[in-house]
Design a protein around this motif. Structure first.
Motif, PDB file in Angstrom:
ATOM      1  N   ASN A   1       0.548  -1.453  -0.391  1.00 21.23           N
ATOM      2  CA  ASN A   1       0.541  -0.235  -0.104  1.00 21.23           C
ATOM      3  C   ASN A   1       0.336   1.324   0.419  1.00 21.23           C
ATOM      4  O   ASN A   1      -0.024   2.158  -0.784  1.00 21.23           O
ATOM      5  CB  ASN A   1      -1.001   0.023   1.325  1.00 21.23           C
ATOM      6  N   PHE A   2       1.888   1.333   0.629  1.00 28.66           N
ATOM      7  CA  PHE A   2       3.274   2.544   0.746  1.00 28.66           C
ATOM      8  C   PHE A   2       3.724   2.682  -0.885  1.00 28.66           C
ATOM      9  O   PHE A   2       3.366   3.927  -1.318  1.00 28.66           O
ATOM     10  CB  PHE A   2       4.038   2.112   1.562  1.00 28.66           C
ATOM     11  N   LYS A   3       3.744   1.805  -1.239  1.00 24.25           N
ATOM     12  CA  LYS A   3       4.483   2.069  -2.600  1.00 24.25           C
ATOM     13  C   LYS A   3       2.975   2.001  -4.151  1.00 24.25           C
ATOM     14  O   LYS A   3       3.245   3.458  -4.771  1.00 24.25           O
ATOM     15  CB  LYS A   3       4.778   0.545  -3.393  1.00 24.25           C
ATOM     16  N   LYS A   4       1.931   1.707  -3.286  1.00 21.08           N
ATOM     17  CA  LYS A   4       0.657   2.576  -4.345  1.00 21.08           C
ATOM     18  C   LYS A   4       0.706   4.036  -3.888  1.00 21.08           C
ATOM     19  O   LYS A   4       0.335   4.845  -5.058  1.00 21.08           O
ATOM     20  CB  LYS A   4      -0.702   1.444  -3.783  1.00 21.08           C
ATOM     21  N   ARG A   5       0.461   4.090  -2.840  1.00 17.18           N
ATOM     22  CA  ARG A   5       0.590   5.489  -2.655  1.00 17.18           C
ATOM     23  C   ARG A   5       1.971   6.678  -3.114  1.00 17.18           C
ATOM     24  O   ARG A   5       1.404   7.969  -3.669  1.00 17.18           O
ATOM     25  CB  ARG A   5       0.575   5.915  -1.375  1.00 17.18           C
ATOM     26  N   VAL A   6       2.957   6.065  -3.009  1.00 19.26           N
ATOM     27  CA  VAL A   6       3.673   6.666  -3.648  1.00 19.26           C
ATOM     28  C   VAL A   6       3.724   6.705  -4.801  1.00 19.26           C
ATOM     29  O   VAL A   6       3.707   7.919  -5.695  1.00 19.26           O
ATOM     30  CB  VAL A   6       5.624   5.878  -2.814  1.00 19.26           C
ATOM     31  N   LYS A   7       3.356   5.805  -5.694  1.00 20.40           N
ATOM     32  CA  LYS A   7       2.862   5.521  -6.884  1.00 20.40           C
ATOM     33  C   LYS A   7       2.214   7.372  -7.629  1.00 20.40           C
ATOM     34  O   LYS A   7       2.013   7.988  -8.137  1.00 20.40           O
ATOM     35  CB  LYS A   7       2.496   4.637  -7.905  1.00 20.40           C
ATOM     36  N   GLU A   8       0.652   7.216  -6.530  1.00 17.25           N
ATOM     37  CA  GLU A   8       0.131   7.739  -6.373  1.00 17.25           C
ATOM     38  C   GLU A   8       0.196   9.930  -6.818  1.00 17.25           C
ATOM     39  O   GLU A   8      -0.002  10.312  -7.498  1.00 17.25           O
ATOM     40  CB  GLU A   8      -1.047   7.904  -5.802  1.00 17.25           C
ATOM     41  N   ALA A   9       0.842   9.662  -5.636  1.00 15.13           N
ATOM     42  CA  ALA A   9       1.559  10.870  -4.919  1.00 15.13           C
ATOM     43  C   ALA A   9       2.386  11.307  -6.780  1.00 15.13           C
ATOM     44  O   ALA A   9       2.361  12.802  -6.730  1.00 15.13           O
ATOM     45  CB  ALA A   9       2.616  10.750  -4.014  1.00 15.13           C
ATOM     46  N   LEU A  10       3.222  10.519  -7.091  1.00 14.27           N
ATOM     47  CA  LEU A  10       4.028  11.206  -8.182  1.00 14.27           C
ATOM     48  C   LEU A  10       3.620  11.337  -9.237  1.00 14.27           C
ATOM     49  O   LEU A  10       4.078  12.292 -10.018  1.00 14.27           O
ATOM     50  CB  LEU A  10       4.861   9.503  -8.515  1.00 14.27           C
ATOM     51  N   VAL A  11       2.357  10.215  -9.177  1.00 14.04           N
ATOM     52  CA  VAL A  11       1.550  10.599 -10.797  1.00 14.04           C
ATOM     53  C   VAL A  11       0.985  12.721 -10.611  1.00 14.04           C
ATOM     54  O   VAL A  11       0.965  13.025 -11.208  1.00 14.04           O
ATOM     55  CB  VAL A  11       0.117  10.003 -10.730  1.00 14.04           C
ATOM     56  N   ARG A  12       0.340  12.469  -9.422  1.00 11.53           N
ATOM     57  CA  ARG A  12       0.414  14.001  -8.759  1.00 11.53           C
ATOM     58  C   ARG A  12       1.170  14.878  -9.293  1.00 11.53           C
ATOM     59  O   ARG A  12       1.383  16.050  -9.810  1.00 11.53           O
ATOM     60  CB  ARG A  12      -0.575  14.252  -7.743  1.00 11.53           C
ATOM     61  N   SER A  13       2.309  14.873  -8.612  1.00 12.79           N
ATOM     62  CA  SER A  13       3.489  15.997  -9.309  1.00 12.79           C
ATOM     63  C   SER A  13       4.377  15.303 -10.501  1.00 12.79           C
ATOM     64  O   SER A  13       4.758  17.156 -10.864  1.00 12.79           O
ATOM     65  CB  SER A  13       4.562  15.570  -7.668  1.00 12.79           C
ATOM     66  N   ALA A  14       4.802  14.690 -10.456  1.00  6.91           N
ATOM     67  CA  ALA A  14       4.651  14.420 -12.191  1.00  6.91           C
ATOM     68  C   ALA A  14       3.597  15.134 -13.375  1.00  6.91           C
ATOM     69  O   ALA A  14       4.502  15.418 -14.584  1.00  6.91           O
ATOM     70  CB  ALA A  14       5.509  13.355 -12.248  1.00  6.91           C
ATOM     71  N   GLY A  15       2.487  15.277 -13.565  1.00 12.52           N
ATOM     72  CA  GLY A  15       1.294  15.597 -14.510  1.00 12.52           C
ATOM     73  C   GLY A  15       1.359  14.238 -15.390  1.00 12.52           C
ATOM     74  O   GLY A  15       2.098  13.132 -15.207  1.00 12.52           O
ATOM     75  N   PRO A  16       0.518  13.972 -16.130  1.00  8.60           N
ATOM     76  CA  PRO A  16      -0.767  12.994 -16.706  1.00  8.60           C
ATOM     77  C   PRO A  16       0.640  12.823 -17.346  1.00  8.60           C
ATOM     78  O   PRO A  16       0.591  11.652 -18.698  1.00  8.60           O
ATOM     79  CB  PRO A  16      -1.368  13.586 -17.334  1.00  8.60           C
ATOM     80  N   GLY A  17       1.356  13.505 -18.264  1.00  5.72           N
ATOM     81  CA  GLY A  17       2.282  12.880 -20.013  1.00  5.72           C
ATOM     82  C   GLY A  17       3.572  12.161 -19.517  1.00  5.72           C
ATOM     83  O   GLY A  17       4.280  11.996 -20.294  1.00  5.72           O
TER      84      GLY A  17
END
Length: 453
Positions: free
Chosen positions: A399-415
């Motif tokens: 679950n930690f890895k999942k949350r980290v990935k979600e946070a990175l998606v938000r900060s890195a942007g959809p592209g």
């Protein structure tokens, strides 16, 4: 000088006998060259033991040891040398004679911070031992000393001897599994002493005495944030003194004696501040109590008023370092989930600012400028580390890895490419897994933190 080295080696060889001298030589060189291969260590040990055997006999010529050690240093400088590799070897080899020998003797690898040796199960252990008892012992001494290279030599020797004695006794007994379980319980204190002293001395070697005080202050402040600076700072000073005295000591019981005394001081000062710590202090085995304290999770952050940095003129006063340390202590209490491998960035920045500005004419103006320039960046860094490690401490790893990935998606942007996101998430998760604990390896994590946060 050369006579001193020869006399010391020959005294050890004659006192210990060939086999114990050989075991000591494996441990000392595996400890020193902790990233060398077993084969490289074996080559070096063979040469050293052969030199002692030939040159420490009664009828050896006076120049025997000097000639033999010169031949050994020549061999170390050959391109095809079978001995442990080191980046500093070529620098030593430009010298000649005693200067070259002393230079080569001073070389050592940085400690192996992520252990590689996993003790086999009882059945495997005894099967390996039965196949080749001598080879098993050599390999174990190499692995054990390489993984625990920062533990004091007497601790390593005592623990290694005890382990090999246990294996030889139990693997020849009618009930090996029962025997091993019983003996492991008997040597629990020795095992804990090895683990704890290796961890502490790794930190001490990486940080030095002053930064070790900060590291220890951080750890205790996060476990007992209700305790004051006046209560914790003397304990941090005491711990740094223990490790300064014992990490390189050859005294048989230095670490066990001093660490036990230190644990009593921690329990006396802080047991009333935290119920969990008080529970740790109730055990009869003092080293187990210390291990229990070091394993405590950070406490909840207390409700404290916003923190103001110390006035610049105070930072350049006689007690400037203490004022800086008190401020960092207050920062640490407000961020209990951020281990010292992240917070050491605060320590380094503070030390650098004081060194640069306190020597300047307008020291207060210089420090005010540094605060405006560096403080927002450092506070953002601490907040980011707090978020990462708080999440890691709360969630299971998936679950930690999942949350980290979600946070990175938000900060890195959809592209951002999915492969790139997956790689970043993996690296962040690996950083947290290795570096979000209070016992995180300092050198490894300093490098990873620099890359990732």
């Amino acid at each position: 000088g050369k006579d001193y080295v020869r006399d010391k080696v020959c005294q050890e060889y004659k006192t210990m006998g060939k086999e114990d001298f050989r075991a000591l030589t494996i441990i000392m060189n595996s400890k020193k060259f902790s990233n060398a291969t077993f084969e490289e260590i074996s080559h070096l040990v063979r040469e050293i033991v052969s030199l002692a055997e030939t040159c420490c006999s009664e009828n050896a010529s006076p120049s025997c040891y000097d000639d033999g050690s010169s031949a050994l240093s020549e061999k170390s400088c050959e391109a095809s040398s079978p001995f442990p590799r080191h980046d500093g070897t070529s620098g030593c080899c430009v010298h000649v004679g005693l200067e070259r020998k002393l230079c080569l003797a001073a070389l050592q690898h940085p400690p192996r911070e992520l252990p590689r040796y996993a003790e086999p199960s009882g059945d495997e252990l005894c099967a390996d031992f039965a196949k080749d008892p001598k080879g098993f012992a050599d390999r174990f001494l190499y692995e054990f000393a390489s993984d625990n290279s920062q533990a004091p030599l007497p601790v390593l020797l005592g623990s290694a001897r005890s382990f090999l004695s246990m294996v030889s006794t139990c693997c020849m007994s009618p009930a090996p599994t029962t025997c091993l379980l019983k003996e492991k319980l008997q040597r629990k204190t020795l095992s804990l002493l090895t683990l704890l002293s290796n961890r502490a001395c790794s930190r001490f070697t990486a940080y030095g005495k002053d930064k070790m005080k900060f590291s220890y202050l951080t750890t205790l402040a996060q476990k007992t944030p209700s305790a004051s600076f006046e209560e914790i700072f003397p304990l941090a000073e005491d711990a740094a003194e223990v490790f300064a005295q014992c990490c390189d000591s050859v005294a048989e019981d230095c670490m066990q004696k001093k660490l036990s005394e230190h644990t009593a001081k921690v329990c006396s000062a802080l047991a009333s501040r935290d119920e969990r710590l008080a529970e740790c202090c109730k055990g009869k085995n003092v080293l187990q109590n210390y291990f229990c304290i070091t394993a405590l999770q950070p406490a909840e952050a207390p409700q404290l008023p916003p923190l103001q940095p110390p006035a610049s003129e105070r930072l350049c006063s006689e007690d400037g370092a203490l004022h800086a340390l008190r401020y960092m202590f207050e920062t640490v209490r407000r961020h209990p989930n951020v281990p010292d491998v992240f917070l050491s960035k605060l320590y380094d920045a503070s030390k650098e600012a004081r060194e640069q500005c306190c020597a300047a004419k307008a020291s207060s103006a210089c420090l005010d400028g540094k605060k405006q320039q560096v403080r927002p960046e450092l506070l953002a860094f601490v907040a980011e580390a707090d978020e990462l490690c708080s999440l890691y401490n709360k969630l299971d790893f998936l679950n930690f890895k999942k949350r980290v990935k979600e946070a990175l998606v938000r900060s890195a942007g959809p592209g951002t490419a999915p492969e790139r996101l997956a790689e970043l998430a993996e690296r962040r998760a690996d950083l947290a897994a290795h570096c979000c604990s209070a016992n995180a390896p300092p050198r490894y994590c300093a490098q990873q933190v620099g890359h990732e946060v």
